[in-house]
Write a protein that holds these residues in place. Structure first.
Motif, short mmCIF file in Angstrom:
data_model
loop_
_atom_site.label_atom_id
_atom_site.label_comp_id
_atom_site.label_asym_id
_atom_site.label_seq_id
_atom_site.Cartn_x
_atom_site.Cartn_y
_atom_site.Cartn_z
N HIS A 29 53.95 21.29 19.13
CA HIS A 29 54.99 20.26 19.38
C HIS A 29 54.78 19.21 20.81
O HIS A 29 54.69 18.17 20.70
CB HIS A 29 56.43 20.74 19.56
CG HIS A 29 57.49 19.70 19.83
ND1 HIS A 29 57.97 19.03 18.92
CD2 HIS A 29 58.16 19.16 20.96
CE1 HIS A 29 59.06 18.11 19.18
NE2 HIS A 29 59.13 18.32 20.73
N GLU A 30 54.42 20.14 21.84
CA GLU A 30 54.05 19.64 23.16
C GLU A 30 52.57 18.87 23.19
O GLU A 30 52.51 17.76 23.53
CB GLU A 30 53.90 20.69 24.01
CG GLU A 30 55.21 21.09 24.59
CD GLU A 30 56.10 19.83 25.17
OE1 GLU A 30 55.64 19.12 26.13
OE2 GLU A 30 57.11 19.51 24.69
N ARG A 82 53.47 15.57 21.22
CA ARG A 82 54.19 14.87 22.39
C ARG A 82 53.35 14.18 23.10
O ARG A 82 53.20 12.90 23.41
CB ARG A 82 55.28 15.41 22.96
CG ARG A 82 56.28 14.59 23.76
CD ARG A 82 56.98 15.19 24.48
NE ARG A 82 56.55 16.34 25.40
CZ ARG A 82 55.93 16.03 26.61
NH1 ARG A 82 55.89 14.64 27.05
NH2 ARG A 82 55.39 17.03 27.45
N GLU A 83 52.49 15.04 23.58
CA GLU A 83 51.49 14.45 24.89
C GLU A 83 50.47 13.24 23.95
O GLU A 83 50.25 12.24 24.65
CB GLU A 83 50.64 15.59 25.47
CG GLU A 83 51.25 16.36 26.15
CD GLU A 83 50.58 17.75 26.72
OE1 GLU A 83 49.20 17.54 26.67
OE2 GLU A 83 51.16 18.61 27.23
N TRP A 108 50.79 11.68 21.25
CA TRP A 108 51.45 10.46 20.48
C TRP A 108 51.99 9.61 21.81
O TRP A 108 51.52 8.32 21.64
CB TRP A 108 52.44 10.90 19.76
CG TRP A 108 52.32 11.22 18.39
CD1 TRP A 108 51.81 12.24 17.98
CD2 TRP A 108 52.81 10.04 17.62
NE1 TRP A 108 51.98 12.08 16.52
CE2 TRP A 108 52.25 10.79 16.28
CE3 TRP A 108 53.45 8.83 17.29
CZ2 TRP A 108 52.25 10.16 15.04
CZ3 TRP A 108 53.29 8.34 16.04
CH2 TRP A 108 52.91 8.99 14.94
N HIS A 109 52.29 10.13 23.00
CA HIS A 109 52.56 9.08 24.11
C HIS A 109 51.15 8.33 24.40
O HIS A 109 51.33 7.25 24.95
CB HIS A 109 53.34 9.96 25.32
CG HIS A 109 54.74 10.01 25.10
ND1 HIS A 109 55.65 8.82 25.23
CD2 HIS A 109 55.41 11.12 24.69
CE1 HIS A 109 56.82 9.48 24.58
NE2 HIS A 109 56.68 10.90 24.43
N ASP A 119 52.32 4.84 23.18
CA ASP A 119 53.42 4.00 23.93
C ASP A 119 53.20 2.55 23.93
O ASP A 119 54.17 1.82 23.84
CB ASP A 119 53.54 4.74 25.20
CG ASP A 119 54.11 6.09 25.45
OD1 ASP A 119 54.51 6.41 24.38
OD2 ASP A 119 54.36 6.47 26.49
N ASP A 168 59.18 9.10 21.10
CA ASP A 168 60.15 10.33 21.28
C ASP A 168 60.77 10.66 20.02
O ASP A 168 60.69 11.77 19.54
CB ASP A 168 60.93 10.22 22.37
CG ASP A 168 60.41 10.43 23.67
OD1 ASP A 168 59.43 11.10 23.92
OD2 ASP A 168 61.06 9.79 24.85
N VAL A 196 58.25 12.00 17.31
CA VAL A 196 57.80 13.32 17.60
C VAL A 196 59.03 14.35 17.30
O VAL A 196 58.59 15.33 16.63
CB VAL A 196 57.47 13.46 19.02
CG1 VAL A 196 57.09 14.94 19.26
CG2 VAL A 196 56.06 12.76 19.27
N ALA A 197 60.08 13.94 17.67
CA ALA A 197 61.17 14.79 17.41
C ALA A 197 61.42 15.06 15.97
O ALA A 197 61.70 15.89 15.37
CB ALA A 197 62.60 14.34 17.88
N TYR A 220 57.71 16.45 14.09
CA TYR A 220 57.22 17.74 14.69
C TYR A 220 58.35 18.88 15.28
O TYR A 220 58.38 19.48 16.26
CB TYR A 220 56.50 17.44 15.87
CG TYR A 220 55.22 16.61 15.53
CD1 TYR A 220 53.90 17.45 15.16
CD2 TYR A 220 55.10 15.38 15.72
CE1 TYR A 220 52.88 16.57 14.62
CE2 TYR A 220 54.10 14.45 15.15
CZ TYR A 220 53.12 15.26 14.63
OH TYR A 220 51.67 14.64 14.27
#
Length: 184
Positions: free
Chosen positions: A17-18, A21-22, A24-25, A29, A38, A41-42, A45
């Protein structure tokens, strides 16, 4: 640093998940905005969904969920091993064509880009799936220059461009690669 590629376990979910997140950002972004990233990802994932994807792929010849980790004898605790994960890849059968595998996810921590993590994951995935499928297919946002460059450098060729569901005016490219050339 040596990396090991192995099958993901449900214990890897938070690290996966992390990484998502990293990644995708870092990649999206500027295109989608941090809040939209966000939300994606939520949704995509969520830990329960990752657990289902990992257990669903485990033991199947036509699916895989792999992680890459730093091979370190020093990582003695679970949290040290979790933080050692550098990337992950997930592939499933393409629903409309039994000869095609779909690379649903391949992400690497941005601070590990250009270190061979993605290549190691992809090579292991190709080797694993080559007995079951003729081709590997993926979709990547047309604005993701880093992803496109990576996939093209790994021998993927663009076969289509289509509208993306991620937002108005966004397109994604569909890439394919034959698996018969997979290195064992």
């Amino acid at each position: 640093m040596t990396r090991a590629v192995r099958h993901a376990t449900v214990d890897d979910c938070w690290a996966i998940h992390e990484i998502a997140r990293e990644s995708w950002h870092a990649a999206y972004d500027d295109v989608l905005g941090a809040r939209r990233v966000d939300d994606i990802v939520a949704d995509w994932y969520a830990i329960g969904d990752l657990e289902s994807s990992i257990t669903g792929a485990y033991g199947r010849e036509n699916a895989a969920f792999l992680v890459a980790e730093a091979a370190s004898e020093d990582a003695a605790t679970d949290s040290e091993r979790e933080s050692a994960l550098d990337g992950f890849a997930h592939a499933v059968p393409w629903p409309e064509d039994a000869s095609v595998a779909f690379l649903a996810r391949l992400y690497v921590r941005p601070d590990r880009w250009n270190e061979g993590v993605g290549t190691a994951l992809l090579e292991r995935l190709e080797t694993r799936l080559s007995a079951e499928f003729d081709r590997l297919r993926l979709a990547v946002l047309a604005s993701n220059d880093i992803g496109i460059s990576f996939y093209e450098s790994c021998g993927f060729e663009r076969v289509a461009t289509r509208k993306s569901d991620l937002g108005p005016g966004l397109e994604e490219h569909v890439y394919e690669k034959p698996l018969s050339d997979a290195v064992g």
